[in-house]
Scaffold this motif. Structure first.
Motif, PDB file in Angstrom:
ATOM      1  N   GLU A 183       0.836  -1.207   0.000  1.00 30.02           N
ATOM      2  CA  GLU A 183       0.000   0.000   0.000  1.00 30.02           C
ATOM      3  C   GLU A 183       0.866   1.252   0.000  1.00 30.02           C
ATOM      4  OE1 GLU A 183      -3.098   1.933   3.116  1.00 30.02           O
ATOM      5  OE2 GLU A 183      -3.394  -0.216   2.705  1.00 30.02           O
ATOM      6  N   ASN A 184       1.926   1.246   0.815  1.00 32.20           N
ATOM      7  CA  ASN A 184       2.859   2.376   0.868  1.00 32.20           C
ATOM      8  C   ASN A 184       3.547   2.579  -0.482  1.00 32.20           C
ATOM      9  OD1 ASN A 184       2.305   3.094   3.490  1.00 32.20           O
ATOM     10  ND2 ASN A 184       4.082   2.032   4.365  1.00 32.20           N
ATOM     11  N   TYR A 206       2.382   1.792  -3.372  1.00 36.75           N
ATOM     12  CA  TYR A 206       1.359   2.325  -4.271  1.00 36.75           C
ATOM     13  C   TYR A 206       1.158   3.821  -4.030  1.00 36.75           C
ATOM     14  CZ  TYR A 206      -3.255   3.149  -6.305  1.00 36.75           C
ATOM     15  OH  TYR A 206      -4.306   3.667  -7.027  1.00 36.75           O
ATOM     16  N   LEU A 207       1.062   4.205  -2.722  1.00 36.32           N
ATOM     17  CA  LEU A 207       0.863   5.613  -2.379  1.00 36.32           C
ATOM     18  C   LEU A 207       2.080   6.458  -2.767  1.00 36.32           C
ATOM     19  CD1 LEU A 207      -0.967   5.314   1.062  1.00 36.32           C
ATOM     20  CD2 LEU A 207      -1.958   6.000  -1.128  1.00 36.32           C
ATOM     21  N   GLU A 208       3.285   5.898  -2.572  1.00 35.67           N
ATOM     22  CA  GLU A 208       4.501   6.623  -2.961  1.00 35.67           C
ATOM     23  C   GLU A 208       4.497   6.893  -4.463  1.00 35.67           C
ATOM     24  OE1 GLU A 208       7.933   4.421  -1.667  1.00 35.67           O
ATOM     25  OE2 GLU A 208       7.603   4.945   0.441  1.00 35.67           O
ATOM     26  N   LYS A 251       1.868   7.133  -6.400  1.00 31.34           N
ATOM     27  CA  LYS A 251       0.844   8.161  -6.651  1.00 31.34           C
ATOM     28  C   LYS A 251       1.381   9.551  -6.301  1.00 31.34           C
ATOM     29  CE  LYS A 251      -3.161   6.138  -7.652  1.00 31.34           C
ATOM     30  NZ  LYS A 251      -3.987   6.462  -8.753  1.00 31.34           N
TER      31      LYS A 251
END
Length: 168
Positions: free
Chosen positions: A152-153, A155-157, A159
């Motif tokens: 998840e991290n 993916y967020l990074e 983005k």
């Protein structure tokens, strides 16, 4: 009637088996639990029964083509000598004249207490094992959660990088 005992050379002559083979078969039979009578120096004495036993071994090895080991195992299992049986008998009276029931009762009580200690130790071990299994399961769940958070991290990074590149 007194039993007639012979030495290996006499058995060899009567049975038509060489002395070395008599000794070889005898040693192999002893290894399988057969007992010969012996003198104080360990020399074997052979009875007619022992001679028949040796002849049976010879028959199995020559006619049936068994190895000496197999033949002696078969024969020794069927022909235990009276000496072997007598040797293994224990002089144990059926009723002990001065039997101490109180001592037996105490020994049984001590055994029961030791048994209970062992039973408690096993129960403690089972509890520890159960706790360890529970912790292992929670550790596996935590590992899975960390892996999911890591993805998840990432993916967020990714983005965030895209947003920053757009803003620049």
């Amino acid at each position: 009637m007194e039993e007639i005992l012979m030495r290996s050379n006499e058995v060899s002559s009567e049975a038509g088996i060489s002395e070395s083979i008599v000794r070889k078969y005898s040693l192999a039979l002893e290894r399988k639990g057969y007992v010969f009578k012996k003198d104080e120096f360990g020399g074997r004495y052979y009875s007619k029964y022992d001679q028949e036993t040796l002849e049976m071994v010879r028959s199995l090895t020559q006619q049936n083509r068994y190895t000496v080991g197999v033949a002696t195992e078969i024969v020794a299992g069927k022909r235990k000598t009276v000496a072997a049986i007598e040797e293994k008998q224990i002089d144990f009276p059926l009723v002990k004249e001065e039997f101490d029931y109180e001592e037996l009762k105490n020994q049984l009580e001590n055994t029961r207490q030791e048994f209970n200690k062992i039973k408690d130790a096993i129960k403690s071990f089972e509890n520890i094992l159960e706790v360890n299994l529970s912790l292992l399961q929670k550790l596996g769940e935590a590992k899975n959660e960390v892996e999911m958070k890591s993805k998840e991290n990432a993916y967020l990074e990714e983005k965030l990088r895209k947003v920053i590149s757009i803003l620049q």
